[in-house]
Motif scaffolding. Structure first.
Motif, PDB file in Angstrom:
ATOM      1  N   ARG A  46       0.425  -1.580  -0.053  1.00  0.00           N
ATOM      2  CA  ARG A  46       0.093   0.029  -0.273  1.00  0.00           C
ATOM      3  C   ARG A  46       0.932   0.823   0.136  1.00  0.00           C
ATOM      4  O   ARG A  46       0.855   2.270  -0.606  1.00  0.00           O
ATOM      5  N   SER A  49       2.205   1.895  -3.210  1.00  0.00           N
ATOM      6  CA  SER A  49       0.728   2.414  -4.237  1.00  0.00           C
ATOM      7  C   SER A  49       0.262   3.494  -4.047  1.00  0.00           C
ATOM      8  O   SER A  49       0.522   4.419  -4.985  1.00  0.00           O
ATOM      9  N   ALA A  72      -6.081  12.549  -5.950  1.00  0.00           N
ATOM     10  CA  ALA A  72      -6.951  10.634  -5.951  1.00  0.00           C
ATOM     11  C   ALA A  72      -7.842  10.838  -6.937  1.00  0.00           C
ATOM     12  O   ALA A  72      -8.446   9.921  -7.342  1.00  0.00           O
ATOM     13  N   TYR A  75      -5.311   8.526  -8.755  1.00  0.00           N
ATOM     14  CA  TYR A  75      -5.329   7.538  -7.940  1.00  0.00           C
ATOM     15  C   TYR A  75      -6.993   6.939  -8.626  1.00  0.00           C
ATOM     16  O   TYR A  75      -6.574   5.359  -9.010  1.00  0.00           O
ATOM     17  N   GLY A  76      -8.119   7.231  -7.609  1.00  0.00           N
ATOM     18  CA  GLY A  76      -9.460   6.609  -8.011  1.00  0.00           C
ATOM     19  C   GLY A  76      -9.441   6.365  -9.256  1.00  0.00           C
ATOM     20  O   GLY A  76      -9.910   4.837  -9.503  1.00  0.00           O
ATOM     21  N   ALA A  79      -8.153   3.244 -10.039  1.00  0.00           N
ATOM     22  CA  ALA A  79      -8.554   1.789  -9.238  1.00  0.00           C
ATOM     23  C   ALA A  79      -9.523   1.070  -9.770  1.00  0.00           C
ATOM     24  O   ALA A  79      -9.608   0.013 -10.421  1.00  0.00           O
ATOM     25  N   GLY A 235      -3.109   3.993  -8.360  1.00  0.00           N
ATOM     26  CA  GLY A 235      -4.194   2.930  -8.405  1.00  0.00           C
ATOM     27  C   GLY A 235      -4.730   1.525  -8.290  1.00  0.00           C
ATOM     28  O   GLY A 235      -5.083   0.853  -8.081  1.00  0.00           O
ATOM     29  N   GLY A 238      -3.161  -0.324  -6.310  1.00  0.00           N
ATOM     30  CA  GLY A 238      -3.803  -0.826  -4.874  1.00  0.00           C
ATOM     31  C   GLY A 238      -5.178  -1.715  -5.339  1.00  0.00           C
ATOM     32  O   GLY A 238      -5.358  -2.707  -4.691  1.00  0.00           O
ATOM     33  N   VAL A 245     -11.600  -2.055  -3.862  1.00  0.00           N
ATOM     34  CA  VAL A 245     -11.402  -0.713  -4.678  1.00  0.00           C
ATOM     35  C   VAL A 245     -12.390   0.053  -3.584  1.00  0.00           C
ATOM     36  O   VAL A 245     -13.502  -0.176  -3.775  1.00  0.00           O
ATOM     37  N   SER A 249     -10.734   5.496  -1.789  1.00  0.00           N
ATOM     38  CA  SER A 249      -9.508   5.531  -3.020  1.00  0.00           C
ATOM     39  C   SER A 249      -9.682   6.781  -3.987  1.00  0.00           C
ATOM     40  O   SER A 249      -8.555   7.510  -5.174  1.00  0.00           O
TER      41      SER A 249
END
Lengths: 331, 252
Positions: A46, A49, A72, A75-76, A79, A235, A238, A245, A249
């Motif tokens: 993590r 990530s 984020a 990143y999200g 993910a 993401g 992760g 998810v 995230s």
């Protein structure tokens, strides 16, 4: 050039050596993490990530001077894209990382297109608005994203067809470490390319850059896409490693924490992003276990101390210490 | 004499205030023109209008016969209209060599490449070193700009402009802030500008203006009040009035 008395190679060779040294250090730190904390590999994965997220933020904040509290979102996007793909039968881990990178890059382009319309505080507010909008979208589109429950039950295929992403998380950790090292090396090349130099110029003085005949927008929008790709890979990693998810995230909180980690480690050096992430998340991990309610207070206090006493962040302060030691060492 | 650069009836008003009013001038290749005027005469506005930082209320700017009025600031630079800054605008952590390479890479159309090495091109490195040597900056070529003397920073502004290889160069007070002991350095640098380049200098230092310019334009309250030879400017009644005597005896 030598005829004019400039040293031919010294200045070029040194950054390359520094890069190789940083990469060796990351590999070494990663390997010692593997041997020293075999029971904490999922936590360490993590960290990697999130380190990719903070690296991506450094590209925008540290190299272009654009403050963002919405990183984020990228990143999200990575993910969720990797998670959704995995649940729909795309299980090859490398492909999932690529899907995450692509989703992050596309989101980065959109985010850049919006954010680059503004400057300063309005720009910062836009970044927050974008991550909040995506957060709400992920919450509402439950058929696609699982809503507030998030996505779970992803089963990525074994790495190279051999190593399972199992409970101990060895494969995931080593996969993540490899990804981080390759990304870091590529980003080092990026920030020292002509493009990277123009970004540094834009950070300090956009008017000077335009007087050179260089348009800012195409440069910055490309940097947003690259930054999005890096965050998206974080993401996706992760998603692969934890096989869940969630809405966290793509949250403002994660964005803000990423910025805190970056400032903690030091802006505009890439290594600072890594140091900041490791230090912040380790403190969080250890103190949250001791006192889950007040750990943020301590992190806050440490941050205040760093901003006051080491404004260049941990990595900048380490550099200064090294310089001082070298001076001391000289006869 | 065909004009490489011309400005026609350029005007700018902020509200009811005419900051620039009906300014016209034209320059031939190789010309050395100075624009002077007391504080508040509208020189900065003029520079901003010409470089495209602000839009004129009326009038036109053209470069090599092409109308620039609708062209962006960056577009004008790319077409050969280059400026230096009154207060140096440099990247403090970069070296003079890096500044030169940025300018040279941009001229070659390669400044924003990702898959390239910044110092990869030996020809550009040589050209950078040549220009820096011409201006006596070899010694500091690889030191961060923040660590070099202000006079050298001013020279670097000129070096960057030379690397851009413009058709028209706008020098915005090239000697501003330079200790008078160092002005000869700036003057020598200006002498080394390519002879075919049209140079428009905006300057306060009258000695520099009289030595450099072959023609002088005086701006006061946003209007051109004098155009002519440097030798005649101090004798002109209107100019004396505009400066309230402060520069009336300069150049003697």
């Amino acid at each position: 050039m030598t005829a004019l008395g400039l040293k031919p190679d010294g200045a070029q060779a040194r950054p390359l050596l520094r890069d190789l040294a940083s990469i060796a250090l990351i590999a070494l730190a990663g390997a010692s993490g593997y041997w020293l904390f075999p029971d904490n590999l999922s936590f360490l994965t993590r960290v990697i990530s999130v380190a990719l997220l903070v690296l991506s933020l450094d590209l925008v904040v540290g190299y272009c001077g654009i403050a963002s509290l919405g990183q984020a979102a990228l990143y999200g996007a990575g993910a969720y894209a990797a998670g959704i793909a995995c649940l729909n039968g795309v299980t090859e881990p490398f492909l999932l990382i690529l899907i995450g990178a692509a989703a992050g890059a596309v989101t980065g382009l959109m985010m850049g297109a919006v954010m680059l319309r503004a400057h300063g505080l309005p720009q910062l507010v836009l970044s927050i608005a974008i991550v909040q909008l995506l957060h709400e979208a992920a919450n509402k589109l439950a058929w696609l994203t699982g809503g507030s429950d998030g996505l779970s039950g992803m089963l990525p295929a074994p790495l190279f067809g051999l190593f399972e992403f199992d409970l101990w998380g060895r494969a995931a950790y080593l996969f993540g470490l490899g990804l981080l090292i390759v990304t870091f090396a590529l980003l080092r090349l990026l920030v020292r390319s002509p493009f990277g130099m123009v970004c540094r110029g834009l950070k300090e003085d956009p008017l000077r850059v335009s007087a050179l005949g260089i348009s800012a927008f195409p440069v910055l929008i490309r940097m947003f896409a690259i930054s999005g790709a890096v965050a998206g890979m974080g993401g996706a990693l992760g998603a692969i490693a934890t096989q869940v998810v969630g809405l966290d995230s793509v949250s403002f909180e994660l964005s803000a924490n990423a910025l805190v980690m970056l400032v903690l480690g030091g802006l505009g050096q890439l290594t600072g992003a890594l140091i900041g992430t490791v230090v912040f998340m380790s403190i969080e991990h250890v103190i949250a276990a001791i006192n889950p309610f007040h750990w943020m207070t301590l992190v806050g206090a440490i941050l205040v101390a760093i901003v006051l006493f080491a404004p260049r962040g941990l990595s900048g302060t380490l550099d200064e210490l090294a310089r001082l030691l070298r001076r001391e060492g000289r006869p | 004499m065909s004009a490489v650069f011309s400005v026609e009836r350029l005007s700018k008003s902020f509200g009811g205030l005419k900051v620039n009013h009906d300014i016209s001038l034209s320059m031939a290749a190789g010309e050395r023109l100075a624009l002077i005027g007391p504080n508040g005469a509208g020189k900065t506005t003029f520079v901003n209008l010409v470089t495209g930082r602000i839009r004129p209320s009326r009038g036109a700017v053209s470069l090599g016969g092409e109308d620039m009025t609708a062209v962006s600031a960056v577009g004008r630079v790319r077409r050969g209209l280059v400026r230096t800054f009154q207060v140096t605008r440099l990247f403090s952590e970069m070296t003079p060599e890096e500044h030169m390479l940025l300018a040279l890479l941009q001229r070659a159309g390669r400044a924003t490449r990702i898959l390239a090495r910044f110092r990869g091109d030996a020809t550009l490195r040589d050209e950078a070193a040549d220009i820096l040597a011409t201006l006596g900056l070899t010694e500091v070529a690889r030191r961060p700009v923040a660590e070099i003397a202000y006079g050298q920073q001013r020279l670097l502004e000129i070096a960057i402009a030379m690397a851009q290889r413009p058709k028209v160069l706008l020098l915005d007070e090239p000697a501003a802030g330079v200790p008078s002991s160092d002005t000869p350095l700036i003057e020598r640098a200006l002498e080394r500008l390519p002879p075919e380049l049209a140079v428009l200098m905006i300057e306060h230092d009258m000695d520099l203006v009289f030595r450099f310019a072959k023609r002088v334009i005086v701006l006061a309250a946003g209007e051109v009040i004098f155009q002519g030879l440097p030798g005649e400017v101090a004798q002109d009644e209107k100019v004396r009035e505009a400066y309230l005597g402060s520069y009336a005896h300069a150049g003697r």
